[in-house]
Design an enzyme around this catalytic site. Structure first.
Site, PDB file in Angstrom:
ATOM      1  N   ARG A 114       0.812  -1.231   0.000  1.00  0.00           N
ATOM      2  CA  ARG A 114       0.000   0.000   0.000  1.00  0.00           C
ATOM      3  C   ARG A 114       0.837   1.269   0.000  1.00  0.00           C
ATOM      4  O   ARG A 114       0.360   2.353   0.334  1.00  0.00           O
ATOM      5  CB  ARG A 114      -0.985   0.012   1.162  1.00  0.00           C
ATOM      6  CG  ARG A 114      -2.033  -1.088   1.075  1.00  0.00           C
ATOM      7  CD  ARG A 114      -3.160  -0.854   2.071  1.00  0.00           C
ATOM      8  NE  ARG A 114      -4.200  -1.853   1.895  1.00  0.00           N
ATOM      9  CZ  ARG A 114      -4.279  -2.977   2.571  1.00  0.00           C
ATOM     10  NH1 ARG A 114      -3.329  -3.276   3.462  1.00  0.00           N
ATOM     11  NH2 ARG A 114      -5.253  -3.833   2.369  1.00  0.00           N
ATOM     12  N   LYS A 136       3.370  11.680 -11.455  1.00  0.00           N
ATOM     13  CA  LYS A 136       2.645  10.704 -12.268  1.00  0.00           C
ATOM     14  C   LYS A 136       3.504   9.456 -12.422  1.00  0.00           C
ATOM     15  O   LYS A 136       4.677   9.542 -12.798  1.00  0.00           O
ATOM     16  CB  LYS A 136       2.331  11.264 -13.656  1.00  0.00           C
ATOM     17  CG  LYS A 136       1.112  12.155 -13.721  1.00  0.00           C
ATOM     18  CD  LYS A 136       0.807  12.474 -15.182  1.00  0.00           C
ATOM     19  CE  LYS A 136      -0.433  13.329 -15.319  1.00  0.00           C
ATOM     20  NZ  LYS A 136      -0.721  13.628 -16.747  1.00  0.00           N
ATOM     21  N   GLU A 178      10.251  17.320 -25.100  1.00  0.00           N
ATOM     22  CA  GLU A 178       9.516  17.809 -23.934  1.00  0.00           C
ATOM     23  C   GLU A 178       9.944  19.225 -23.567  1.00  0.00           C
ATOM     24  O   GLU A 178       9.128  20.039 -23.108  1.00  0.00           O
ATOM     25  CB  GLU A 178       9.715  16.859 -22.749  1.00  0.00           C
ATOM     26  CG  GLU A 178       9.131  15.470 -22.942  1.00  0.00           C
ATOM     27  CD  GLU A 178       7.600  15.440 -22.981  1.00  0.00           C
ATOM     28  OE1 GLU A 178       6.964  16.479 -22.677  1.00  0.00           O
ATOM     29  OE2 GLU A 178       7.047  14.376 -23.313  1.00  0.00           O
ATOM     30  N   LYS A 216       7.368  23.053 -15.605  1.00  0.00           N
ATOM     31  CA  LYS A 216       6.482  21.952 -15.261  1.00  0.00           C
ATOM     32  C   LYS A 216       6.092  21.993 -13.786  1.00  0.00           C
ATOM     33  O   LYS A 216       4.922  21.769 -13.434  1.00  0.00           O
ATOM     34  CB  LYS A 216       7.127  20.606 -15.594  1.00  0.00           C
ATOM     35  CG  LYS A 216       6.224  19.442 -15.201  1.00  0.00           C
ATOM     36  CD  LYS A 216       6.639  18.107 -15.751  1.00  0.00           C
ATOM     37  CE  LYS A 216       5.611  17.042 -15.382  1.00  0.00           C
ATOM     38  NZ  LYS A 216       5.925  15.718 -15.926  1.00  0.00           N
ATOM     39  N   GLU A 226      -4.433  17.350 -12.222  1.00  0.00           N
ATOM     40  CA  GLU A 226      -4.788  17.547 -13.633  1.00  0.00           C
ATOM     41  C   GLU A 226      -6.280  17.814 -13.855  1.00  0.00           C
ATOM     42  O   GLU A 226      -6.936  17.192 -14.686  1.00  0.00           O
ATOM     43  CB  GLU A 226      -4.333  16.347 -14.481  1.00  0.00           C
ATOM     44  CG  GLU A 226      -4.185  16.677 -15.960  1.00  0.00           C
ATOM     45  CD  GLU A 226      -3.531  15.578 -16.763  1.00  0.00           C
ATOM     46  OE1 GLU A 226      -4.199  15.013 -17.624  1.00  0.00           O
ATOM     47  OE2 GLU A 226      -2.341  15.293 -16.525  1.00  0.00           O
ATOM     48  N   ARG A 230      -2.839  21.716 -15.628  1.00  0.00           N
ATOM     49  CA  ARG A 230      -1.863  20.641 -15.848  1.00  0.00           C
ATOM     50  C   ARG A 230      -2.113  19.929 -17.174  1.00  0.00           C
ATOM     51  O   ARG A 230      -1.199  19.302 -17.727  1.00  0.00           O
ATOM     52  CB  ARG A 230      -1.894  19.645 -14.677  1.00  0.00           C
ATOM     53  CG  ARG A 230      -0.815  18.576 -14.804  1.00  0.00           C
ATOM     54  CD  ARG A 230      -0.592  17.765 -13.550  1.00  0.00           C
ATOM     55  NE  ARG A 230       0.458  16.776 -13.755  1.00  0.00           N
ATOM     56  CZ  ARG A 230       1.045  16.061 -12.799  1.00  0.00           C
ATOM     57  NH1 ARG A 230       0.686  16.229 -11.543  1.00  0.00           N
ATOM     58  NH2 ARG A 230       1.979  15.181 -13.092  1.00  0.00           N
ATOM     59  N   ASN A 234       0.087  18.093 -21.720  1.00  0.00           N
ATOM     60  CA  ASN A 234      -0.198  17.054 -22.717  1.00  0.00           C
ATOM     61  C   ASN A 234      -0.163  17.596 -24.144  1.00  0.00           C
ATOM     62  O   ASN A 234      -0.548  16.884 -25.079  1.00  0.00           O
ATOM     63  CB  ASN A 234      -1.579  16.444 -22.443  1.00  0.00           C
ATOM     64  CG  ASN A 234      -1.620  15.681 -21.130  1.00  0.00           C
ATOM     65  OD1 ASN A 234      -0.853  14.760 -20.914  1.00  0.00           O
ATOM     66  ND2 ASN A 234      -2.514  16.085 -20.243  1.00  0.00           N
ATOM     67  N   HIS A 237       0.610  15.460 -27.153  1.00  0.00           N
ATOM     68  CA  HIS A 237       0.629  14.074 -26.698  1.00  0.00           C
ATOM     69  C   HIS A 237      -0.595  13.270 -27.122  1.00  0.00           C
ATOM     70  O   HIS A 237      -0.541  12.039 -27.118  1.00  0.00           O
ATOM     71  CB  HIS A 237       0.753  14.023 -25.169  1.00  0.00           C
ATOM     72  CG  HIS A 237       2.131  14.308 -24.673  1.00  0.00           C
ATOM     73  ND1 HIS A 237       2.791  15.493 -24.945  1.00  0.00           N
ATOM     74  CD2 HIS A 237       2.996  13.577 -23.910  1.00  0.00           C
ATOM     75  CE1 HIS A 237       3.986  15.462 -24.374  1.00  0.00           C
ATOM     76  NE2 HIS A 237       4.129  14.316 -23.755  1.00  0.00           N
ATOM     77  N   HIS A 241       0.794  10.182 -28.526  1.00  0.00           N
ATOM     78  CA  HIS A 241       0.646   8.898 -27.838  1.00  0.00           C
ATOM     79  C   HIS A 241      -0.018   7.852 -28.725  1.00  0.00           C
ATOM     80  O   HIS A 241       0.359   6.667 -28.714  1.00  0.00           O
ATOM     81  CB  HIS A 241      -0.181   9.070 -26.561  1.00  0.00           C
ATOM     82  CG  HIS A 241       0.632   9.421 -25.357  1.00  0.00           C
ATOM     83  ND1 HIS A 241       0.071   9.892 -24.193  1.00  0.00           N
ATOM     84  CD2 HIS A 241       1.965   9.370 -25.124  1.00  0.00           C
ATOM     85  CE1 HIS A 241       1.019  10.109 -23.301  1.00  0.00           C
ATOM     86  NE2 HIS A 241       2.182   9.807 -23.848  1.00  0.00           N
ATOM     87  N   HIS A 258       9.538   8.090 -27.259  1.00  0.00           N
ATOM     88  CA  HIS A 258       8.413   8.946 -26.864  1.00  0.00           C
ATOM     89  C   HIS A 258       8.521  10.337 -27.492  1.00  0.00           C
ATOM     90  O   HIS A 258       7.556  10.865 -28.051  1.00  0.00           O
ATOM     91  CB  HIS A 258       8.376   9.048 -25.346  1.00  0.00           C
ATOM     92  CG  HIS A 258       7.345   9.989 -24.826  1.00  0.00           C
ATOM     93  ND1 HIS A 258       5.992   9.734 -24.904  1.00  0.00           N
ATOM     94  CD2 HIS A 258       7.463  11.205 -24.215  1.00  0.00           C
ATOM     95  CE1 HIS A 258       5.321  10.737 -24.359  1.00  0.00           C
ATOM     96  NE2 HIS A 258       6.189  11.630 -23.945  1.00  0.00           N
TER      97      HIS A 258
END
Length: 355
Positions: A114, A136, A178, A216, A226, A230, A234, A237, A241, A258
């Site tokens: 956990r 993230k 990026e 960032k 987000e 935020r 993206n 992306h 993606h 990427h």
């Protein structure tokens, strides 16, 4: 001194090791586990261990390198290894690697018993300016990017640009995508600085990295989960993606890094911004030319469009059945949750192929 971050402090080479030593003395973890992939095991591990001053037991866990291994099966193997080696809730996981290692390692730590504490030591440019910062972490579901994961901050992030000397040119270029994204969503001055690479020195690169992280970090601090601003991170992306996922499992395509996919996605997103949000045409041309100078064209064909568009429905920004894009009215002026019809998506892909 820590540079502005969301909830996790970020330290740079000159004081990162001291801060890590201070953390270990104060928190007294029961064991330290260092997660590496096959590349960072060979190129970075010895450097890092020489800087790690502690008498606490250290165990190294190695995973295979590459996006294709960023999955729940790899996590399962690491969870089992942690259990076998006696990890408990006071153990610390240090992720030493690029974006795959920091994404997956953060998820492993966040879910083992956990949640155990973890920290990131990014060794690629992409991980330094993006993947390791912001909390993230997660894994892919088949060829679908980052479908399983959590937002959970590391204890700290340690940035040392000396690790970049181990990277091949294409990995450096991938991270640059990026940085360019941060310029487009933040301000024109940083975009110009990031694309003026002719006389770039190592000192200039450090400055670019720090400013990119600050951009960032400010965004994440304002919107950690987000809900609004935020989402600007993206930019490029959504299509990027989808293209990356498509190339990952298509046997006729070379797997993309990427940043290579995101670079193409940014050209397409900027064309959509021009068509839908009134983004200045001259700036579209400049951005297209700059990105094309830095990144080779990816092997995207018109016959691929349908499969790429089909993958858009899995994008994490979607809601209520709508595919939501981040677009720009101008550099530094974002428009969130823009719904784009298929004919304009096809037009944007055509624009990329022809320019």
């Amino acid at each position: 001194m820590a540079v502005l971050a969301s909830q996790a402090p970020i330290f740079y080479a000159e004081n990162g090791c001291a801060e890590l030593s201070n953390y270990l003395r104060a928190s007294k973890p029961s064991m330290i586990f260092v997660l590496v992939d096959s590349n960072t095991h060979n190129n970075c591990l010895n450097i890092f261990l020489q800087q790690l001053e502690t008498t606490i037991t250290i165990e190294v866990i190695e995973m295979e390198a590459g996006e294709e291994h960023k999955n729940i099966e790899t996590c399962s193997g690491i969870w089992e290894t942690l259990s076998e080696l006696g990890a408990d809730r006071k153990s610390l996981l240090i992720n030493l690697g690029g974006g795959v290692v920091t994404d997956l390692g953060g998820f492993v730590a966040s879910t083992f018993k956990r949640g155990i504490p973890y920290m990131n030591v990014p060794t690629s440019l992409l991980a330094m300016v993006d993947a390791s910062v912001g909390g993230k972490c997660g894994v892919d579901l088949g060829n679908l990017k980052n479908q399983i994961g959590v937002i959970n901050q590391p204890e700290m992030v340690l940035i040392d640009s000396n690790y970049l000397s181990t990277l091949p040119a294409n990995e450096m270029r991938s991270g640059l995508a990026e940085i360019l994204k941060h310029g487009l969503i933040a301000n024109e001055a940083y975009w110009e600085k990031a694309t003026n690479l002719e006389a770039l020195t190592l000192e200039d690169l450090d400055s670019l990295i720090i400013e990119s992280i600050e951009i960032k970090s400010r965004i994440v601090q304002e919107d950690p989960t987000e809900k609004s601003v935020r989402k600007t991170l993206n930019y490029g992306h959504t299509l990027g993606h989808a293209i990356e996922s498509y190339f990952l499992t298509n046997p006729n395509k070379i797997t993309l890094l990427h940043g290579e996919a995101v670079a193409a996605g940014m050209i397409m997103a900027t064309h959509l911004s021009y068509k839908i949000c009134g983004f200045p045409e001259k700036k579209l041309e400049n951005i297209t030319n700059k990105i094309n100078e830095l990144f080779p064209k990816i092997n995207l064909l018109e016959e691929d469009y349908e499969m790429v568009l089909d993958l858009l429905k899995f994008d994490k920004k979607n809601s209520h059945g709508n595919i939501n894009f981040v677009l720009l009215k101008d550099i530094g002026k974002a428009e969130l949750d823009v719904i784009v019809p298929n004919d304009q998506l096809i037009e944007a892909m055509n624009y990329y192929l022809k320019n």
